[in-house]
Design a protein around this motif. Structure first.
Motif, PDB file in Angstrom:
ATOM      1  N   MET A   1       0.822  -1.201   0.000  1.00 40.66           N
ATOM      2  CA  MET A   1       0.000   0.000   0.000  1.00 40.66           C
ATOM      3  C   MET A   1       0.860   1.257   0.000  1.00 40.66           C
ATOM      4  N   GLU A   2       2.192   1.081  -0.030  1.00 37.16           N
ATOM      5  CA  GLU A   2       3.055   2.257  -0.025  1.00 37.16           C
ATOM      6  C   GLU A   2       2.977   3.021  -1.338  1.00 37.16           C
ATOM      7  N   SER A   3       2.414   2.421  -2.390  1.00 43.40           N
ATOM      8  CA  SER A   3       2.283   3.091  -3.681  1.00 43.40           C
ATOM      9  C   SER A   3       0.929   3.780  -3.840  1.00 43.40           C
ATOM     10  N   PHE A   4       0.094   3.712  -2.797  1.00 43.21           N
ATOM     11  CA  PHE A   4      -1.249   4.284  -2.893  1.00 43.21           C
ATOM     12  C   PHE A   4      -1.491   5.305  -1.791  1.00 43.21           C
ATOM     13  N   GLU A   5      -2.412   6.197  -2.055  1.00 40.99           N
ATOM     14  CA  GLU A   5      -2.891   7.121  -1.025  1.00 40.99           C
ATOM     15  C   GLU A   5      -4.418   7.040  -0.986  1.00 40.99           C
ATOM     16  N   LYS A   6      -4.960   7.265   0.215  1.00 37.76           N
ATOM     17  CA  LYS A   6      -6.419   7.190   0.360  1.00 37.76           C
ATOM     18  C   LYS A   6      -7.037   8.448  -0.246  1.00 37.76           C
ATOM     19  N   TYR A   7      -7.906   8.238  -1.213  1.00 42.82           N
ATOM     20  CA  TYR A   7      -8.541   9.350  -1.910  1.00 42.82           C
ATOM     21  C   TYR A   7      -9.774   9.838  -1.152  1.00 42.82           C
ATOM     22  N   LYS A   8     -10.678   8.902  -0.820  1.00 43.72           N
ATOM     23  CA  LYS A   8     -11.864   9.281  -0.052  1.00 43.72           C
ATOM     24  C   LYS A   8     -12.491   8.047   0.582  1.00 43.72           C
ATOM     25  N   THR A   9     -13.352   8.294   1.568  1.00 44.23           N
ATOM     26  CA  THR A   9     -14.101   7.243   2.253  1.00 44.23           C
ATOM     27  C   THR A   9     -15.584   7.509   2.040  1.00 44.23           C
ATOM     28  N   ILE A  10     -16.296   6.484   1.656  1.00 46.61           N
ATOM     29  CA  ILE A  10     -17.740   6.598   1.424  1.00 46.61           C
ATOM     30  C   ILE A  10     -18.448   5.742   2.469  1.00 46.61           C
ATOM     31  N   ASN A  11     -19.338   6.348   3.235  1.00 45.91           N
ATOM     32  CA  ASN A  11     -20.175   5.616   4.181  1.00 45.91           C
ATOM     33  C   ASN A  11     -21.554   5.458   3.564  1.00 45.91           C
ATOM     34  N   HIS A  12     -21.866   4.259   3.144  1.00 41.26           N
ATOM     35  CA  HIS A  12     -23.161   4.001   2.528  1.00 41.26           C
ATOM     36  C   HIS A  12     -24.255   4.069   3.595  1.00 41.26           C
ATOM     37  N   PRO A  13     -25.454   4.516   3.226  1.00 41.21           N
ATOM     38  CA  PRO A  13     -26.521   4.637   4.214  1.00 41.21           C
ATOM     39  C   PRO A  13     -26.933   3.276   4.779  1.00 41.21           C
ATOM     40  N   LEU A  14     -27.285   3.295   6.042  1.00 46.80           N
ATOM     41  CA  LEU A  14     -27.721   2.089   6.739  1.00 46.80           C
ATOM     42  C   LEU A  14     -29.183   1.821   6.397  1.00 46.80           C
ATOM     43  N   VAL A  15     -29.482   0.592   6.004  1.00 48.67           N
ATOM     44  CA  VAL A  15     -30.852   0.216   5.634  1.00 48.67           C
ATOM     45  C   VAL A  15     -31.488  -0.509   6.807  1.00 48.67           C
ATOM     46  N   ASN A  16     -32.586   0.042   7.310  1.00 52.74           N
ATOM     47  CA  ASN A  16     -33.319  -0.573   8.408  1.00 52.74           C
ATOM     48  C   ASN A  16     -34.190  -1.698   7.843  1.00 52.74           C
ATOM     49  N   PRO A  17     -33.970  -2.954   8.265  1.00 51.36           N
ATOM     50  CA  PRO A  17     -34.762  -4.054   7.706  1.00 51.36           C
ATOM     51  C   PRO A  17     -36.241  -3.978   8.069  1.00 51.36           C
ATOM     52  N   PHE A  18     -36.582  -3.289   9.145  1.00 51.74           N
ATOM     53  CA  PHE A  18     -37.984  -3.185   9.548  1.00 51.74           C
ATOM     54  C   PHE A  18     -38.756  -2.180   8.694  1.00 51.74           C
ATOM     55  N   SER A  19     -38.059  -1.208   8.106  1.00 52.30           N
ATOM     56  CA  SER A  19     -38.762  -0.228   7.280  1.00 52.30           C
ATOM     57  C   SER A  19     -39.352  -0.878   6.035  1.00 52.30           C
ATOM     58  N   GLU A  20     -38.678  -1.907   5.502  1.00 55.28           N
ATOM     59  CA  GLU A  20     -39.219  -2.616   4.340  1.00 55.28           C
ATOM     60  C   GLU A  20     -40.447  -3.435   4.709  1.00 55.28           C
ATOM     61  N   ILE A  21     -40.441  -4.019   5.911  1.00 52.81           N
ATOM     62  CA  ILE A  21     -41.530  -4.901   6.329  1.00 52.81           C
ATOM     63  C   ILE A  21     -42.760  -4.098   6.741  1.00 52.81           C
ATOM     64  N   ILE A  22     -42.544  -3.075   7.558  1.00 48.78           N
ATOM     65  CA  ILE A  22     -43.669  -2.280   8.055  1.00 48.78           C
ATOM     66  C   ILE A  22     -44.183  -1.340   6.977  1.00 48.78           C
ATOM     67  N   GLY A  23     -43.265  -0.735   6.210  1.00 46.20           N
ATOM     68  CA  GLY A  23     -43.650   0.125   5.102  1.00 46.20           C
ATOM     69  C   GLY A  23     -44.337   1.393   5.558  1.00 46.20           C
ATOM     70  N   ASN A  24     -45.457   1.705   4.930  1.00 42.61           N
ATOM     71  CA  ASN A  24     -46.178   2.951   5.200  1.00 42.61           C
ATOM     72  C   ASN A  24     -47.375   2.730   6.118  1.00 42.61           C
ATOM     73  N   ASP A  25     -47.248   1.825   7.080  1.00 42.20           N
ATOM     74  CA  ASP A  25     -48.342   1.606   8.016  1.00 42.20           C
ATOM     75  C   ASP A  25     -48.509   2.827   8.922  1.00 42.20           C
ATOM     76  N   GLN A  26     -49.519   2.799   9.754  1.00 39.99           N
ATOM     77  CA  GLN A  26     -49.877   3.949  10.576  1.00 39.99           C
ATOM     78  C   GLN A  26     -49.035   4.059  11.844  1.00 39.99           C
ATOM     79  N   TYR A  27     -47.997   3.261  12.002  1.00 36.91           N
ATOM     80  CA  TYR A  27     -47.201   3.265  13.231  1.00 36.91           C
ATOM     81  C   TYR A  27     -46.206   4.417  13.228  1.00 36.91           C
ATOM     82  N   VAL A  28     -46.005   4.994  14.417  1.00 40.15           N
ATOM     83  CA  VAL A  28     -45.004   6.038  14.598  1.00 40.15           C
ATOM     84  C   VAL A  28     -43.755   5.357  15.154  1.00 40.15           C
TER      85      VAL A  28
END
Length: 161
Positions: A1-28
């Motif tokens: 890795m001595e021939s490389f330099e870190k250009y940037k770091t990307i933090n991908h968004p965290l996906v909540n598995p419950f948001s897919e299941i519950i969806g647009n229900d009336q729950y807060v």
């Protein structure tokens, strides 16, 4: 890795598995994010304040890899404080991507991309009965309401009272 330099770091968004299941229900739903540096009493205070609010139905405790034990402990404490909470667990991953570029652009080196998958624990706590879509959720762990997870283990050794 001595021939490389870190250009940037990307933090991908965290996906909540419950948001897919519950969806647009009336729950807060509200999230309680727990880090390894979080103070348990502060997290519990925030979650209790939100759960006492009659407008909120579901709390989702989110703890990454190093905070998973702290997340479980907070869920146990909240179940002792609020009798009748229903629990559903799930796991997921947060992706961190590092992009490395070569120091010397005249060399025949390519750009590198390194991805790290950090495990994340999600614990859903519902004041009322779990939504119908979650009752058949395959990752649901059945816990009696108001009982701590470790209560079934005995601290007594054989021969001692």
């Amino acid at each position: 890795m001595e021939s490389f330099e870190k250009y940037k770091t990307i933090n991908h968004p965290l996906v909540n598995p419950f948001s897919e299941i519950i969806g647009n229900d009336q729950y807060v739903i509200f999230d309680v994010r727990i880090s390894p540096h979080s103070v348990v009493s502060k997290v519990i205070g925030y979650a209790m304040k939100k759960l006492r609010d009659p407008g909120n139905d579901i709390a989702v405790l989110i703890g990454p890899d190093k905070a998973s034990e702290k997340t479980k402990k907070c869920a146990e404490i909240l179940q002792n404080k609020f009798r009748g909470l229903h629990q559903c667990n799930a796991t997921g991953y947060k992706i961190h991507e590092d992009i490395w570029v070569p120091w010397d652009l005249n060399t025949n080196l390519d750009t590198l991309s390194v991805r790290r998958h950090v495990p994340v624990l999600f614990i859903l706590l519902a004041k009322n009965e779990l939504p119908q879509k979650l009752r058949s959720h395959p990752q649901r762990m059945q816990v009696k309401p108001g009982k701590p997870l470790a209560s079934s283990f005995s601290n007594k050794k054989k021969g001692r009272t």
